[in-house]
Design a protein around this motif. Sequence first.
Motif, short mmCIF file in Angstrom:
data_model
loop_
_atom_site.label_atom_id
_atom_site.label_comp_id
_atom_site.label_asym_id
_atom_site.label_seq_id
_atom_site.Cartn_x
_atom_site.Cartn_y
_atom_site.Cartn_z
N LYS A 26 0.82 -1.22 0.00
CA LYS A 26 0.00 0.00 0.00
C LYS A 26 0.85 1.26 0.00
CE LYS A 26 -3.56 -2.27 2.80
NZ LYS A 26 -2.74 -3.43 3.18
N THR A 27 2.05 1.23 0.53
CA THR A 27 2.89 2.42 0.67
C THR A 27 4.29 2.16 0.12
OG1 THR A 27 3.72 1.81 2.85
CG2 THR A 27 1.63 3.03 2.78
N PRO A 28 5.06 3.22 -0.16
CA PRO A 28 6.45 3.04 -0.60
C PRO A 28 7.28 2.25 0.41
CG PRO A 28 5.75 5.29 -1.00
CD PRO A 28 4.64 4.64 -0.22
N ASN A 29 7.00 2.42 1.68
CA ASN A 29 7.72 1.66 2.69
C ASN A 29 7.47 0.17 2.56
OD1 ASN A 29 8.85 3.93 3.86
ND2 ASN A 29 7.17 4.21 5.32
N ASP A 30 6.23 -0.21 2.15
CA ASP A 30 5.92 -1.63 1.95
C ASP A 30 6.76 -2.22 0.82
OD1 ASP A 30 4.08 -1.52 3.97
OD2 ASP A 30 2.36 -1.20 2.64
N VAL A 31 7.02 -1.40 -0.25
CA VAL A 31 7.84 -1.88 -1.37
C VAL A 31 9.25 -2.21 -0.89
CG1 VAL A 31 8.84 -1.27 -3.60
CG2 VAL A 31 6.50 -0.57 -3.06
N GLU A 32 9.84 -1.29 -0.12
CA GLU A 32 11.19 -1.50 0.38
C GLU A 32 11.25 -2.67 1.38
OE1 GLU A 32 12.52 2.17 2.00
OE2 GLU A 32 12.55 3.21 0.05
N LYS A 33 10.20 -2.78 2.20
CA LYS A 33 10.20 -3.79 3.24
C LYS A 33 10.00 -5.20 2.68
CE LYS A 33 7.03 -3.27 6.28
NZ LYS A 33 6.20 -3.03 7.48
N HIS A 34 9.02 -5.35 1.76
CA HIS A 34 8.67 -6.68 1.28
C HIS A 34 9.47 -7.12 0.05
CE1 HIS A 34 5.38 -6.98 4.11
NE2 HIS A 34 4.87 -5.82 3.69
N LEU A 35 9.83 -6.16 -0.81
CA LEU A 35 10.52 -6.51 -2.04
C LEU A 35 12.02 -6.23 -2.00
CD1 LEU A 35 7.92 -5.20 -4.66
CD2 LEU A 35 8.14 -7.49 -3.68
N GLY A 36 12.45 -5.42 -1.05
CA GLY A 36 13.86 -5.10 -0.95
C GLY A 36 14.36 -4.22 -2.07
N LEU A 37 13.47 -3.45 -2.70
CA LEU A 37 13.84 -2.58 -3.81
C LEU A 37 13.66 -1.12 -3.41
CD1 LEU A 37 12.05 -4.52 -6.71
CD2 LEU A 37 14.48 -4.60 -6.12
N PRO A 38 14.56 -0.26 -3.85
CA PRO A 38 14.39 1.17 -3.53
C PRO A 38 13.30 1.79 -4.40
CG PRO A 38 16.33 0.86 -4.89
CD PRO A 38 15.83 -0.52 -4.58
#
Length: 223
Positions: A200-212
Amino acid sequence: MELRELFFIVWKKKWLIVLITLISIIASAIISFFILPSEYETYTTLMVGKSKEYSGMNQGIEYNDVLLNKQLVSTYGELAKSRAVGQKVIEDLDLDMSHGAFSEKVNVSLVNDTEIIKIVVSHKDPEETAIIANKTAEVFMEEVKEKMKIDNVQVIDKALVPEGPVSPKPMLNIAIAAVLGIMISVFIIFILEYLDNTIKTPNDVEKHLGLPVIGMIPKTADK
């Protein structure tokens, strides 16, 4: 997770907390006011003294007799709860209950370091509660005189008709239900959040996918 994150997780589902808490309060109020039967409680106190035949003796014997009575208080308590006393009270008052049910309604407590016995009775009818308590005290006095040869048993406080029920306690039950409702709803929110693996958020992308995150597309109103 940071404390702020936890707060926002709970805050965005605050409607669930309100809903579950209200349901808990309403259910508790209905059960307390309309389903649970009212219980009334009253008590009578007795003092078991020395035999009257010793009344003319000296102070030393009187003091020893008081000490002996204190040691026998537990025996008096068991006698008050005995089947002989219970059955006699049931028969005399023509009560529709077994001795087991009678024992659950009658509780004998001993006042520490004294010769005082407290007989507490709980029942659904206030007037009958007082009648049972006083009758139990009366039968107990007869049994003490007959079986233990002690003829100096006195009633200190006669049982009175209770003014109000001791249970259920609606306000206490409602307060407990409200606290439990809040706790359960918060627990459910965290379970739902734990099971939700959507991004749902940019933080979720970094947290779950490990991508900046290198950029975001803003949401605009349709024209």
